[in-house]
Design an enzyme around this catalytic site. Structure first.
Site, mmCIF file in Angstrom:
data_model
loop_
_atom_site.group_PDB
_atom_site.id
_atom_site.type_symbol
_atom_site.label_atom_id
_atom_site.label_comp_id
_atom_site.label_asym_id
_atom_site.label_seq_id
_atom_site.Cartn_x
_atom_site.Cartn_y
_atom_site.Cartn_z
ATOM 1 C CG ASP A 366 -7.046 -11.265 -38.968
ATOM 2 O OD1 ASP A 366 -6.404 -11.821 -38.051
ATOM 3 O OD2 ASP A 366 -8.029 -11.793 -39.523
ATOM 4 C CG PHE A 367 -0.325 -10.243 -40.930
ATOM 5 C CD1 PHE A 367 -1.306 -9.477 -41.533
ATOM 6 C CD2 PHE A 367 0.973 -10.126 -41.392
ATOM 7 C CE1 PHE A 367 -1.009 -8.615 -42.584
ATOM 8 C CE2 PHE A 367 1.284 -9.264 -42.435
ATOM 9 C CZ PHE A 367 0.290 -8.507 -43.034
ATOM 10 C CD GLU A 368 -6.240 -15.303 -37.902
ATOM 11 O OE1 GLU A 368 -6.483 -16.495 -37.649
ATOM 12 O OE2 GLU A 368 -7.129 -14.429 -38.025
ATOM 13 C CG ASN A 369 -0.854 -20.593 -41.602
ATOM 14 O OD1 ASN A 369 -0.171 -21.285 -40.840
ATOM 15 N ND2 ASN A 369 -1.092 -20.952 -42.848
#
Length: 585
Positions: A366-369
């Site tokens: 879960d990689f965000e931003n």
């Protein structure tokens, strides 16, 4: 009388002679012109030239000559890096910080550092006879370690030195030379006037690559490309490339529950793990994904919050455990780690260690931003990670948003490439209206969800996709300001809290056709503030699970456990396991 005789015409005999002479002159000129035309235009060329302009070490890829030849060093073949990327493996990767070529397959990671004769295949040392090198501004990669990784045949022709490259399954029409009175010239173009690059005896077979008027474009058994007259050959069989060595490297399909859809729920772990004794039954759930691993610096170090007691409890209930790893939503740390093979490798090594230590069944990314420039590097990270996870029998999944114009939240995701590298992808179909939205609205209205899902399905196979659904809603407050404007604020509510608020205000939800959800609205007579809520409940979950069947998805993923009302589990389970009411698109 004499005057009339003086004006008489010339004798006919003289005129005939002039006409005859003129006719003969014209015949002579035509003959001369024909001879000139035959010599300069129609006469077959007898000039012999070297194939491929005399270039040594030509590469022919499925009948098409490559622009850059291969390199020979110490008896070993080295392929141009760009040739590999263009024709064989668009995912081949050059890692600038470590000066390494990195090749990934579903079960292998090969790293070859420039100038070094020791490579690493799944971290095991492999000796190379020649290293990756650069010559004349071209980067070259040794062929030897590639032959077992790629589904291609590489045949170096003895007579010509041409390297013929063909993919598994490549099919081509063949023909046989039928003129047996003399050697049949193979020409550089579809004309007798073009030079000869080879000569073939009767009975010799060639590959037919195309046709032009009365000519075939062919490739000889020696790898020479050219043209033959159609009447000089007869078509025979179709040759198909079949590589037997591929059978032994067939990959097992990713895990999925027998006869069911995947029913995943995320477990949010902030500071401490939940007391599993207090977790009620969750009928239908077969995967739990606790948020245990988080990037904590720019060097690729992971913070670990995993709990062996939670894993034991989950396995006793028959759940798979997919530990979630996040980038901490820190774009600078993410940029640093994704930009270096050594840091990516460090991160992967920690995940492998923790997966073994805690007996995990999978990893959820879960990689965000993330900065837009890191788009290909995130793909490379997953490509490098997946083979090691598969080696340990682990499932690899990744979370993505629906498509939008937000660079750091949506556009940095190459969904198609990520889906090729991972086993499953969860599309988080929320938040349509986020916490600080300037207008009130649903967290995930059904039309918005379906449209977003359709966009992702343009790039991702349906059988790899999980529909991410919210177990929460937002309570919106609209208040009139002095200047006449409306100020909008919101707070997230779990399902039980939302139902308590509705009951407290004695409201009766009604179906909102536009969103497909139940809706309540209330204006406080004391302060004039208006409250709005689009409700997540049994009704909305029934419609969301119907989408899983409509698009034949792999399953559903819910955010998060603890936000639900107890009856939601049975609703989702029944919806996933019921027969679809609509055929898949």
């Amino acid at each position: 009388m004499s005057l009339e005789l003086g004006m008489a015409p010339r004798p006919k005999k003289r005129r005939r002679r002039l006409l005859h002479n003129f006719f003969m002159l014209m015949l002579f000129l035509v003959a001369i012109f024909g001879a000139i035309c035959w010599f300069f235009i129609l006469r077959p060329s007898t000039e012999h030239v070297q194939p491929y302009g005399g270039k040594q070490h030509a590469i022919v890829y499925e009948g098409t000559p490559a622009k850059v030849p291969y390199l020979m060093e110490s008896g070993q073949i080295l392929l141009p890096f760009e040739f590999i990327r263009e024709h064989i493996d668009p995912a081949i990767y050059w890692d600038e910080p470590t000066q390494s070529v990195i090749i990934t397959t579903k079960d292998k990671v090969l790293r070859m550092e420039s100038g070094q004769v020791v490579a690493y295949l799944n971290k095991q040392a492999v000796n190379l006879q020649v290293p990756v090198k650069e010559a004349g501004g071209v980067r070259y990669v040794p062929l030897a370690p590639l032959e077992k990784l790629y589904p291609y045949s590489f045949a170096q022709k003895q007579g010509t030195g041409v390297l013929v490259v063909e993919g598994d399954g490549y099919a081509v029409q063949q023909a046989k030379v039928v003129q047996d009175d003399e050697l049949q010239p193979v020409r550089t173009g579809a004309s007798y006037r073009t030079p000869i690059v080879a000569e073939l005896a009767a009975g010799v077979e060639v590959d037919v690559l195309g046709e032009s008027d009365k000519w075939y474009r062919v490739l000889t058994a020696d790898g020479i490309a050219g043209f033959l007259p159609k009447d000089s050959v007869e078509l025979t069989q179709v040759r198909k490339v079949k590589l037997d060595r591929l059978a032994s490297s067939a990959q097992q399909a990713p895990w999925k529950p027998l006869g069911q859809k995947i029913n995943l729920v995320w477990e949010q772990v902030a500071n401490r793990n939940p007391n599993v004794a207090g977790i009620a039954a969750m009928p239908g759930v077969n995967v739990v994904s606790p948020t245990w691993f988080e990037l904590k610096d720019a060097e690729g170090t992971l913070q670990n919050k995993a709990d062996p007691a939670y894993v034991k409890w989950a396995h006793q209930r028959g759940y798979q455990v997919w530990g979630l790893v996040t980038n901490g939503f820190n774009p600078d740390w993410t940029k640093s780690v994704l930009g270096s093979y050594d840091k990516r490798d460090k991160l992967i090594a920690q995940l492998i260690h923790y997966a073994n230590l805690y007996d995990l069944d999978g990893i959820n990314i879960d990689f965000e931003n993330v900065y837009l420039d890191e788009k290909p590097k995130l793909v490379q990270f997953v490509r490098e990670m997946t083979p090691y996870m598969h080696e340990q029998g682990l499932v690899v999944s990744i979370d993505v948003t629906v498509k939008s114009t937000a660079e750091t939240w949506s556009m940095f995701l190459d969904r198609g490439a990520l889906a090729q590298a991972a086993d499953y992808m969860a599309v988080m179909t929320y938040d349509e209206h986020w916490a600080s939205s300037p207008v009130a609205g649903s967290v995930a209205s059904l039309p918005w969800v379906e449209k977003g899902l359709q966009g992702v399905l343009e790039e991702v196979p349906h059988d790899k996709l999980l529909l991410g659904v919210p177990f929460y809603t937002r309570l919106w407050t609209e208040s009139q300001q002095a200047d006449g404007s409306i100020k909008v604020t919101s707070k997230a509510l779990a399902m039980p809290t939302a139902l308590e608020w509705i009951k407290e205000h004695n409201l009766t939800p009604k179906l909102d056709e536009a969103s497909g959800q139940n809706y309540v609205e209330y204006t406080d007579p004391k302060d004039g503030k208006t409250y709005k809520m689009w409700i997540e409940d049994v009704t909305s979950m029934e419609k969301r699970t119907a989408l899983v069947h409509k698009y034949n998805l792999a399953g559903i993923a819910s955010w998060r456990r603890g936000y639900e009302v107890p009856e939601i589990w049975q609703t989702v389970a029944d919806g996933l396991n019921s027969r679809p009411t609509q055929s898949s698109p």
